[in-house]
Design a protein around this motif. Structure first.
Motif, PDB file in Angstrom:
ATOM      1  N   PRO A 354     -27.803  25.917 -11.936  1.00 37.69           N
ATOM      2  CA  PRO A 354     -28.628  25.117 -11.012  1.00 37.69           C
ATOM      3  C   PRO A 354     -27.981  23.764 -10.733  1.00 37.69           C
ATOM      4  O   PRO A 354     -27.379  23.141 -11.619  1.00 37.69           O
ATOM      5  N   LEU A 355     -28.100  23.320  -9.503  1.00 31.33           N
ATOM      6  CA  LEU A 355     -27.436  22.081  -9.102  1.00 31.33           C
ATOM      7  C   LEU A 355     -27.919  20.888  -9.903  1.00 31.33           C
ATOM      8  O   LEU A 355     -27.148  19.960 -10.177  1.00 31.33           O
ATOM      9  N   ASP A 356     -29.205  20.879 -10.278  1.00 34.34           N
ATOM     10  CA  ASP A 356     -29.727  19.725 -11.014  1.00 34.34           C
ATOM     11  C   ASP A 356     -29.301  19.734 -12.474  1.00 34.34           C
ATOM     12  O   ASP A 356     -29.690  18.856 -13.248  1.00 34.34           O
ATOM     13  N   GLN A 357     -28.483  20.734 -12.878  1.00 36.98           N
ATOM     14  CA  GLN A 357     -27.940  20.764 -14.229  1.00 36.98           C
ATOM     15  C   GLN A 357     -26.429  20.536 -14.246  1.00 36.98           C
ATOM     16  O   GLN A 357     -25.772  20.749 -15.255  1.00 36.98           O
ATOM     17  N   ILE A 358     -25.897  20.103 -13.126  1.00 33.32           N
ATOM     18  CA  ILE A 358     -24.461  19.849 -13.017  1.00 33.32           C
ATOM     19  C   ILE A 358     -24.213  18.347 -12.997  1.00 33.32           C
ATOM     20  O   ILE A 358     -24.883  17.604 -12.274  1.00 33.32           O
ATOM     21  N   THR A 359     -23.251  17.922 -13.793  1.00 28.63           N
ATOM     22  CA  THR A 359     -22.911  16.502 -13.902  1.00 28.63           C
ATOM     23  C   THR A 359     -21.729  16.169 -12.999  1.00 28.63           C
ATOM     24  O   THR A 359     -20.751  16.926 -12.930  1.00 28.63           O
ATOM     25  N   VAL A 360     -21.829  15.054 -12.323  1.00 29.14           N
ATOM     26  CA  VAL A 360     -20.750  14.557 -11.475  1.00 29.14           C
ATOM     27  C   VAL A 360     -20.086  13.374 -12.169  1.00 29.14           C
ATOM     28  O   VAL A 360     -20.741  12.383 -12.500  1.00 29.14           O
ATOM     29  N   ASP A 361     -18.789  13.506 -12.420  1.00 25.86           N
ATOM     30  CA  ASP A 361     -18.012  12.388 -12.961  1.00 25.86           C
ATOM     31  C   ASP A 361     -17.510  11.522 -11.819  1.00 25.86           C
ATOM     32  O   ASP A 361     -17.152  12.030 -10.742  1.00 25.86           O
ATOM     33  N   ARG A 362     -17.478  10.240 -12.064  1.00 17.52           N
ATOM     34  CA  ARG A 362     -16.991   9.312 -11.040  1.00 17.52           C
ATOM     35  C   ARG A 362     -15.584   8.848 -11.408  1.00 17.52           C
ATOM     36  O   ARG A 362     -15.382   8.176 -12.420  1.00 17.52           O
ATOM     37  N   ASN A 363     -14.644   9.244 -10.593  1.00 21.68           N
ATOM     38  CA  ASN A 363     -13.259   8.814 -10.757  1.00 21.68           C
ATOM     39  C   ASN A 363     -13.096   7.537  -9.944  1.00 21.68           C
ATOM     40  O   ASN A 363     -12.952   7.578  -8.723  1.00 21.68           O
ATOM     41  N   VAL A 364     -13.169   6.397 -10.614  1.00 22.51           N
ATOM     42  CA  VAL A 364     -13.208   5.117  -9.910  1.00 22.51           C
ATOM     43  C   VAL A 364     -11.801   4.544  -9.790  1.00 22.51           C
ATOM     44  O   VAL A 364     -11.155   4.198 -10.774  1.00 22.51           O
ATOM     45  N   PHE A 365     -11.327   4.463  -8.541  1.00 22.34           N
ATOM     46  CA  PHE A 365     -10.040   3.840  -8.227  1.00 22.34           C
ATOM     47  C   PHE A 365     -10.265   2.363  -7.959  1.00 22.34           C
ATOM     48  O   PHE A 365     -11.261   1.978  -7.344  1.00 22.34           O
ATOM     49  N   GLN A 366      -9.331   1.551  -8.343  1.00 19.07           N
ATOM     50  CA  GLN A 366      -9.375   0.151  -7.952  1.00 19.07           C
ATOM     51  C   GLN A 366      -7.951  -0.343  -7.773  1.00 19.07           C
ATOM     52  O   GLN A 366      -7.025   0.085  -8.461  1.00 19.07           O
ATOM     53  N   GLY A 367      -7.779  -1.214  -6.789  1.00 15.24           N
ATOM     54  CA  GLY A 367      -6.440  -1.695  -6.538  1.00 15.24           C
ATOM     55  C   GLY A 367      -6.386  -2.620  -5.347  1.00 15.24           C
ATOM     56  O   GLY A 367      -7.410  -2.978  -4.755  1.00 15.24           O
ATOM     57  N   ASN A 368      -5.164  -3.027  -5.023  1.00 16.14           N
ATOM     58  CA  ASN A 368      -4.949  -3.905  -3.885  1.00 16.14           C
ATOM     59  C   ASN A 368      -3.541  -3.697  -3.361  1.00 16.14           C
ATOM     60  O   ASN A 368      -2.678  -3.124  -4.048  1.00 16.14           O
ATOM     61  N   SER A 369      -3.301  -4.151  -2.162  1.00 15.30           N
ATOM     62  CA  SER A 369      -1.962  -4.048  -1.588  1.00 15.30           C
ATOM     63  C   SER A 369      -1.780  -5.102  -0.518  1.00 15.30           C
ATOM     64  O   SER A 369      -2.749  -5.567   0.095  1.00 15.30           O
ATOM     65  N   GLU A 370      -0.530  -5.482  -0.307  1.00 12.43           N
ATOM     66  CA  GLU A 370      -0.128  -6.372   0.777  1.00 12.43           C
ATOM     67  C   GLU A 370       1.000  -5.687   1.529  1.00 12.43           C
ATOM     68  O   GLU A 370       1.981  -5.244   0.930  1.00 12.43           O
ATOM     69  N   GLU A 371       0.853  -5.602   2.829  1.00  5.21           N
ATOM     70  CA  GLU A 371       1.861  -4.959   3.654  1.00  5.21           C
ATOM     71  C   GLU A 371       2.226  -5.889   4.811  1.00  5.21           C
ATOM     72  O   GLU A 371       1.345  -6.514   5.404  1.00  5.21           O
ATOM     73  N   ASP A 372       3.518  -5.976   5.090  1.00 10.13           N
ATOM     74  CA  ASP A 372       4.019  -6.847   6.153  1.00 10.13           C
ATOM     75  C   ASP A 372       4.979  -6.063   7.032  1.00 10.13           C
ATOM     76  O   ASP A 372       5.668  -5.141   6.571  1.00 10.13           O
ATOM     77  N   MET A 373       5.055  -6.455   8.289  1.00  7.93           N
ATOM     78  CA  MET A 373       5.983  -5.818   9.210  1.00  7.93           C
ATOM     79  C   MET A 373       6.435  -6.825  10.260  1.00  7.93           C
ATOM     80  O   MET A 373       5.620  -7.510  10.874  1.00  7.93           O
ATOM     81  N   LEU A 374       7.735  -6.920  10.451  1.00  8.37           N
ATOM     82  CA  LEU A 374       8.328  -7.665  11.553  1.00  8.37           C
ATOM     83  C   LEU A 374       9.155  -6.673  12.346  1.00  8.37           C
ATOM     84  O   LEU A 374      10.083  -6.055  11.807  1.00  8.37           O
ATOM     85  N   SER A 375       8.815  -6.490  13.615  1.00 12.19           N
ATOM     86  CA  SER A 375       9.511  -5.475  14.400  1.00 12.19           C
ATOM     87  C   SER A 375       9.797  -6.002  15.795  1.00 12.19           C
ATOM     88  O   SER A 375       9.114  -6.894  16.305  1.00 12.19           O
ATOM     89  N   GLY A 376      10.814  -5.433  16.402  1.00 14.64           N
ATOM     90  CA  GLY A 376      11.198  -5.813  17.752  1.00 14.64           C
ATOM     91  C   GLY A 376      11.679  -4.603  18.535  1.00 14.64           C
ATOM     92  O   GLY A 376      12.107  -3.595  17.963  1.00 14.64           O
ATOM     93  N   GLN A 377      11.588  -4.711  19.839  1.00 11.36           N
ATOM     94  CA  GLN A 377      11.972  -3.596  20.708  1.00 11.36           C
ATOM     95  C   GLN A 377      12.462  -4.172  22.030  1.00 11.36           C
ATOM     96  O   GLN A 377      11.879  -5.118  22.564  1.00 11.36           O
ATOM     97  N   PHE A 378      13.521  -3.597  22.557  1.00 12.17           N
ATOM     98  CA  PHE A 378      14.037  -3.984  23.871  1.00 12.17           C
ATOM     99  C   PHE A 378      14.258  -2.723  24.689  1.00 12.17           C
ATOM    100  O   PHE A 378      14.864  -1.752  24.211  1.00 12.17           O
ATOM    101  N   ASN A 379      13.752  -2.719  25.927  1.00  8.97           N
ATOM    102  CA  ASN A 379      13.895  -1.566  26.811  1.00  8.97           C
ATOM    103  C   ASN A 379      14.451  -2.010  28.161  1.00  8.97           C
ATOM    104  O   ASN A 379      13.995  -3.008  28.724  1.00  8.97           O
TER     105      ASN A 379
END
Length: 741
Positions: A354-379
């Motif tokens: 039965p669904l009410d007899q099933i346990t759900v575990d919580r896999n808790v992710f935590q983190g952070n990130s910094e991303e940078d981009m410098l780009s150029g294009q000529f056509n």
């Protein structure tokens, strides 16, 4: 068709939102209301149907798409020199009118309506938009005005004129990636007339969204100078889903000015800040999605996913005359991310429990990130002839420096909850552990040439070649689940790849085209600026591999009918990845290039006006995918690819009962898909969703609109992941008021 012809936009995207009076977002929200006052002080009319070809060059231009309601005449990028009808590639363009009528409030909202696209759920190491195009992941194939939009964030259409989906491999145009296609967001640009639009939207799930679109010419700064400002604020939840919350705001100023008679300079900035409660959906139970209430939320009420995108862009356009134009683009983008996310997991359970007899575990992710981009294009674009043969030649180069510095960890001692009756509450844990820290930088350089050769009025040949160099430096520290050091890597790789493109185009008549196209693409091991291929063990399994290579053949036809009011296109195609990454049986934890992935498909699209009162936009895509390989006994041998629907379709019909009142009805379908194609196989059933809209123009300045999404309240599974699955939104109703002066 020269992309520097003047293309005036007169419509804006209509959504609305509440504001926090004590925050920067609140100040932006108040600016939305102030803009209504500005519209009274600075009246003006918008030219909805300007004849752009008759305007002088020195006028400010929008570098975008020419629209006729749902129908689009050309692609926004200068790399595509021909009309969309004569471009040998399947391309779907979602116009601003379409976005407005559908009440689109996120990029995912729009992509759900494109046949051939399915959505993936967020991952621990990666969040944001995660579409599959023609069977292949395109999460690294997001572009903004033709330049790569690198960053893990959920994109919003408040500053978009159109969304272009270019299907099929096209590394010759866009560089690395683009196995199934790319998504290009086309920004709104300054226009020559005053524009004042304010939109307020309110709906169920506490939805409140506000947008403003303000444009002002400044003749005192020179002929054609203009400034455009778009603002957005949104709060609320997701219909049918408890726990998930949306809290975001954005600002996008753009200034354009003529530099003499033949040059234009455009400066723009986009900021999108999101502080939402993420939804990681339901756990798999015995390899199936459990039959629980759609509202069930297994995270904590204080979960968060905070993203911040800052994108600065500069564009310079110049017309040399004699059929020669050039443009230069420069962009700096900074993306930050901080999160704590709860992923629901259920251990192996006896079938029939039965669904009410099933346990759900919580896999808790935590983190952070910094991303940078410098780009150029000529056509550089040159129209010329060699004897009786015409040429539309595009040549140019691109460069980019990108960096990513994420930290990932897990929470320990997190309380579980019940599958049938989950309890959210505040987050608690006994501690946390950092599993991985990485620092990656890349330098890329590319040069390309593409020529459309016109032998006569019936035959054209498109031939192109691109060279890419992609160099990556990676350093990372990894720990095991107990916090013990598991590995430290300093890795470098350099890939140099040639990407060709070839197509024959036959025009039996002026309004019809038949084409046969061939192209390639490549996927470097560190395509997403990381060698980590598994967010469960953080192994660098792809570190020493050459790029995957892909090849596509497409036979298609495009027609403009009913005095060019209606566009039809159809295509059959095959995409093959002949050296896909698969686990190395002799070196556990690492991959080798021995697999094969193929997709054979067909598509049909229609857009435009059937007659004066009825407009249509829609299509159908059939995809037959297969995973195979040279390794004997491969677990997923012969299985379809992940998250690929064999059948998908979408249609949107709009009917004008009077000049002031119109209604629309939409139907979309996505077939069965696999979340895991190796044992244990996990799949979700297909679904049908019905949407509707009604709009009434009360006066020249006020329009009222109501959008109904998922009209039948269909309970469907939308975003897939091998470890969790996210239900689609339930029935939504949103009322909108648009004011314009």
């Amino acid at each position: 068709m020269n992309k520097h012809n003047n293309q005036w936009l007169s419509r804006n995207l209509s959504q609305a939102g509440r504001h926090n009076q004590n925050s920067l977002a609140g100040m932006i929200s108040r600016a939305l209301l102030v803009s209504a006052g500005l519209s009274l002080a600075l009246p003006g009319t918008v030219r909805a149907d300007s004849d752009s070809d008759d305007l002088p060059l020195e006028e400010i231009t929008t570098i975008g798409v020419r629209q006729d309601g749902y129908r689009v005449e050309e692609v926004s990028s200068v790399k595509f020199t021909e009309l969309l009808r004569d471009t040998p590639q399947s391309i779907t363009s979602l116009t601003d009118r379409w976005l407005d009528e559908r009440g689109v409030m996120s990029l995912n909202d729009a992509l759900r309506n494109v046949p051939g696209i399915t959505l993936g759920a967020g991952e621990f190491t990666w969040q944001g938009n995660n579409p599959n195009i023609r069977g292949f992941s395109s999460r690294n194939d997001m572009f903004l005005d033709g330049m790569r939009d690198f960053g893990s964030y959920s994109r919003d259409p408040f500053n978009l004129e159109a969304i272009e989906v270019l299907q099929g491999p096209s590394s010759m145009i866009f560089g690395r990636g683009s196995t199934g296609g790319v998504i290009n967001q086309v920004s709104k640009m300054p226009v020559p007339d005053p524009l004042r639009n304010v939109n307020l939207n309110m709906g169920n799930a506490d939805t409140f969204r506000a947008t403003a679109d303000i444009n002002q010419p400044f003749d005192a700064l020179g002929h054609g100078a203009a400034f455009r400002l778009n603002l957005m604020r949104q709060e609320g939840g997701v219909p049918g889903r408890d726990g998930a919350e949306i809290d975001k705001w954005g600002i996008a100023p753009t200034f354009a000015v003529s530099l003499g008679e033949h040059s234009r300079l455009t400066l723009s900035y986009l900021k999108l800040k999101d502080e939402s409660v993420p939804d990681y959906g339901l756990p798999w139970v015995n390899n199936s999605a459990p039959e629980v209430d759609r509202e069930n939320f297994y995270g904590f009420e204080t979960d968060f996913l905070n993203t911040d995108a800052d994108i600065f862009s500069l564009r310079l356009d110049h017309d040399f005359g004699a059929g020669t134009t050039a443009n230069a683009l420069l962009r700096y983008a900074k993306y930050s991310r901080e999160s704590r996310i709860s992923e629901p997991l259920v251990a192996a359970t006896t079938p029939g429990t039965p669904l009410d007899q099933i346990t759900v575990d919580r896999n808790v992710f935590q983190g952070n990130s910094e991303e940078d981009m410098l780009s150029g294009q000529f056509n550089l674009v040159k129209e010329f002839s060699t004897g009786s043969i015409g040429h539309s030649l595009v040549t140019g180069f691109e460069f980019a420096h990108e960096s990513s510095a994420p930290t990932f960890g897990f929470a320990l001692g997190v309380p579980s909850t019940n599958l049938a009756h989950p309890v959210s509450g505040p987050f608690t844990s006994t501690g946390s552990i950092i599993r991985a820290q990485a620092d990656t930088s890349s330098d890329s350089l590319a040069a390309y040439v593409l020529d459309t050769i016109k032998f006569n009025e019936h035959w054209q040949l498109v031939a192109g070649l691109r060279w890419d160099r992609f160099e990556v430096d990676y350093s990372g520290i990894r720990s095991d689940p107990d916090g013990n050091n598991e590995g430290f890597e300093n890795l470098s790789s350099t890939d140099s790849v040639i990407s060709p493109r070839l197509a024959a185009v036959y025009k039996p008549v002026e309004n019809g085209t038949v084409y046969l196209g061939w192209g390639t693409s490549f996927n470097p091991s560190a395509e997403g600026l990381s060698f980590i291929a598994n967010a469960r063990n953080f192994g660098v399994s792809n570190a020493f591999l050459d790029p995957e290579k892909n090849e596509s053949v497409e036979l298609g036809t495009k027609w403009e009918l009913l005095d060019t009011r209606l566009s039809l296109e159809a295509a059959i195609f095959q995409i093959e990845k002949t050296n896909a990454r698969v686990p190395d049986p002799e070196n556990p934890g690492f991959n080798l290039l021995a697999g094969k992935q193929s997709v054979t498909g067909a598509s049909f699209n229609i857009s435009g006006r059937v007659f004066s009162k009825l407009s249509v936009s829609g299509g159908y895509t059939w995809l037959d995918s297969e995973q195979s390989g040279t390794l004997e006994g491969a677990a997923n041998q012969g299985q379809p690819l992940l998250n690929v629907a064999k059948h998908s379709m979408s249609v949107w019909l709009n009917y004008f009962f009077t000049d002031r009142f119109d209604t629309a009805l939409g139907v979309r379908h996505v077939g069965e898909r696999l979340a895991s194609n190796s044992p244990p196989v996990k799949s979700v059933p297909g679904y049908w969703v019905v949407d509707a809209m009604a709009k009434y123009e009360f006066s020249e300045h006020f329009t009222f609109k109501v959008n109904l999404t998922n009209l039948t309240d269909e309970y469907y599974l939308d975003q897939l992941h091998p470890w969790h699955v996210v239900p689609g939104p339930g029935r939504g109703i949103v009322f909108a008021v648009n004011t314009s002066w």
